[in-house]
Structures are given as C-alpha cells and as structure tokens.
Design an enzyme around this catalytic site. Sequence first.
Site, PDB file in Angstrom:
ATOM      1  N   HIS A  36       0.687  -1.287   0.357  1.00  6.97           N
ATOM      2  CA  HIS A  36       0.142  -0.122   0.608  1.00  6.97           C
ATOM      3  C   HIS A  36       0.552   1.189  -0.297  1.00  6.97           C
ATOM      4  CE1 HIS A  36      -3.041  -3.081   1.361  1.00  6.97           C
ATOM      5  NE2 HIS A  36      -2.323  -3.429   2.017  1.00  6.97           N
ATOM      6  N   CYS A  37       2.054   1.256  -0.428  1.00  8.30           N
ATOM      7  CA  CYS A  37       3.376   2.291  -0.573  1.00  8.30           C
ATOM      8  C   CYS A  37       3.279   1.960   0.995  1.00  8.30           C
ATOM      9  CB  CYS A  37       2.545   3.398  -1.426  1.00  8.30           C
ATOM     10  SG  CYS A  37       2.165   3.159  -2.894  1.00  8.30           S
ATOM     11  N   ALA A  38       3.012   2.074   1.868  1.00  6.89           N
ATOM     12  CA  ALA A  38       3.671   1.913   3.179  1.00  6.89           C
ATOM     13  C   ALA A  38       4.469   1.484   3.971  1.00  6.89           C
ATOM     14  CB  ALA A  38       2.166   2.068   3.774  1.00  6.89           C
TER      15      ALA A  38
END
Length: 441
Positions: free
Chosen positions: A393-395
């Site tokens: 999640h791009c985290a």
Amino acid sequence: MNALDATRIRAHFDFPAAGRVVTNNAASTQPPRELIGLLRDLTPWYENVHRGQSTASRRTTAMFEASFDTIAAWLNAPGRGCVATYRNTTEAINAVMYSLLTEFRDGDNVVTTMLEHNSNYVPWHALCREILPRLGRRVECRLARFDADGQLDLDHLASLVDGRTKLVCCTGASNFSGTKPDLSKLREIADASGYAQPTGETRALLLVDAAQLAPTSAIDVRALDVDYLAFSFHKMLAPFGVGVLYAKQHLLDHALPFLYGGDMIAEGRVTPETVAWNDLPWKYTAGTPNILGTIASAQALRLLLDLVLPTAFFGGTGPLPRVAIEEVMARVGRHTANLTARCMAGLAEINGLQMYGPEHRTPLVSFNLGGVSPFAVAEALDRRGVEARAGCHCATLAHHALGLDPPASCRLSFALYNTTDDVDRAVEAVREIAASRRLVG
Ligand SMILES: Cc1ncc(COP(=O)(O)O)c(C=O)c1O
C-alpha cells in the site's frame, strides 16, 4: 446515534448494480452518477479558462474559479489564495518539496515518520539523498518510529526535532495501520523547534498528508494551524485527476512556484529581464489545468453534503456553512467507524489472522492470514465478489518495520456507501479462505 442512510446513498451510484462489494475505498472511491452527469452537462460550454472572451470561456472560468472557493470553504481556509490544485496528493507534496528546495540550508533536517505513504517519505528522501547533495548541501531526513500498538511515538518524534528542523511532515491517517496521529501535539512539537524560517517565523513548518483523513473527517486548517495539507479527490467521490495543496497564504506568496509557464504569470508582465507572477492561487496553476476535474471535485464536496443531509448544495457555487460540513463529516466518520469496528470484531475471531494498527483508526483494516500470501487472499476474496487490496500500500517503511516478508498485507477499507452487509460478506469470505487454508494445510 444518528449516522447516515447508506442504502439511500447507494442509490446514487452505479457499482451496486454490478454486484460489487467495494471494500477498497482507501485506494479510490466510486463516483456518484450526478458527477458523471455533471461532466456531460458542462460540455455544451466546453472551453479553456483564463484565455478567451467567449461566453463559454467566461462561464467555464467562473465555475473553475468558484471551485477554489468551495475547496477553501471545505477546509475552513481563509480563501482561494490558500488553495493550489495538482494531479494528486503525491504531486501536491512534491510541489512543497520543490518550492522549498532553495530554502534548505546546509545542516537542516526534515522530520517525517515510519507510518508514511511513500508520497510523504520518498520526496523527502530524494531531497536529502539525491537533490541537495548535488547542490553541495547536507540535509538530513529523520524518521520517527511507531510503537507496538501502531501509534506514532511522539516522544521519539519530539526527540528528532531540533533548531535545524525546517519541516515536520506527517500523515493525518495511515493508509496501512489506520493510525491517526494527534495533529495538535505535532503542531506543538514543530513549534518548539524554533527554526528561523525566511518568513521571519521561528518554528518548523508542519505538513499533513490528509489523503486518508479528508474522506472521513471535517478538516479545519485554521484550527489545526497546519502550514501545508494535501489530499486527493479520487478518494472523496470525485473522478481521478485532482489533488489539493492547502498552504498558508504567506507561504504561497513567499515561495517559488513548482511549475513555470503560461497562466502563472501576471498578464503582460514578461520581458527578457523580468517575469512577474500571477496573483494567488493562479501563481501555482501553470499551463491549462484539469478544468473539468477541478469543477467536478469541488462539486463532489457539495454533493457529499446533499447525500447525507437534505440540502441542495450540488450544482451551485454559494457559500458552504461550516456547521453542515462538520455535521456531515461527523456522520460519515461515525458510520465508517462502526463498519470498521464490526469488521475488526469479525476478523478477530479467525484463527491465525493478524491485524495491524490501533483500535481507534481511520476506516481500514490491514491483516495477514498466517501462511497465506496476502495476494492470494485478495484474489480469493475477489473470486467471492469482495474487493480488497494486497501489497505494501506504498506504506513500505511500516511493513519493513514490522518485519513483514514480503512487505505486504491485505486491506479492506470502507466509505460512506458501505453497509454492514458489505462488512459481513467480506468477513465471511475471509473466514472461508482461512478455513480452506486449514484444509489444505
Ligand atoms: C496516506 C496517503 N498518502 C498519499 C497517498 C497518495 O495519493 P495519490 O495516489 O492520490 O497521490 C495515498 C494514496 O493511497 C495515501 O493513502
């Protein structure tokens, strides 16, 4: 407690007819039919803005400019001079980075967190590790950690801030753990830095990535006293393509633009020696902007009010009462919080399932099923008609910090049009997948 009528709201959307359980709303929300209709209604007067004497151009320009007033009112910003539009949150944060680039002094630092979406980490990493070193300046990017409950460790963050911290950048809500850092505490910490800004202020600037906060909370930029705040309209019912940068007007007045070219210059004030910038906010809209997208985005805010309350703001350009915005967003917040709590309670009963993040959160739940790839879980959910999202999640920093290998999880996320039935179907589908895993195992 009075929340909202999700069944009535769903009647404004096309996706229920397709039988979809749309539970990937943290990525993007669905557009209501009225907004798609609005784009069609605008086409008889389709024209560019700020560059034509035709009625069509003047009419489109008026609607486009009024959109900035709507967005400013939504945020309780003093006016349109504080609002710049970009393609998305990512571009808005990059705009801040490029605008401030020349201001960083050798020895400065930027403080951000391990909870960030890459949009609010990678630009600062690039500034400190790629761009400024080539200009002979050393600026450090410092990362605040989060604790075992997924809460941002504010003591650690405070320990990273010092007299050379020009900027503190933090998410308003994590798109992985759902964590909602205390923004008033962040303001206090940024204030304590005492950094001497070129504007004369003596405190660190505060940038909030509100991509996950804005869809379910009323944001009052003056109460929060943030310097910059960014979010994307495609997570707030509007079509893809428009993001907002709110910034205090004196910062936009003082800063260099991010993009240079047409429309961002004062009419006629370009000579071989000098170029004068246009008034705010047009100083920050170089070139032809996403005109229809901006109008539709502002109208998405007005429609959001009408979907929840018996009001009629959609289609107009008049003022938006603060009380209506706060009431609507409180209802959206309560409704989506109830769905999230129900989802977490259901998932908690599944053996071998691990959820990440604190109890009180923005409406999303990221989890892993022991021994099953989150990608396989999301695909199995899709086969059962439930839309989820697997990945980092791009985290990415947060996934690595938790030691997840691969750095991935499966995420369910909710919007105002979701129902308890959606949650129950999603939880039941995860339970089936967990049971079939045990059979296979
Ligand atoms: C917290 C957060 N920040 C930034 C972004 C980036 O948004 P965009 O892709 O619209 O630039 C997202 C998107 O998921 C997000 O969740």
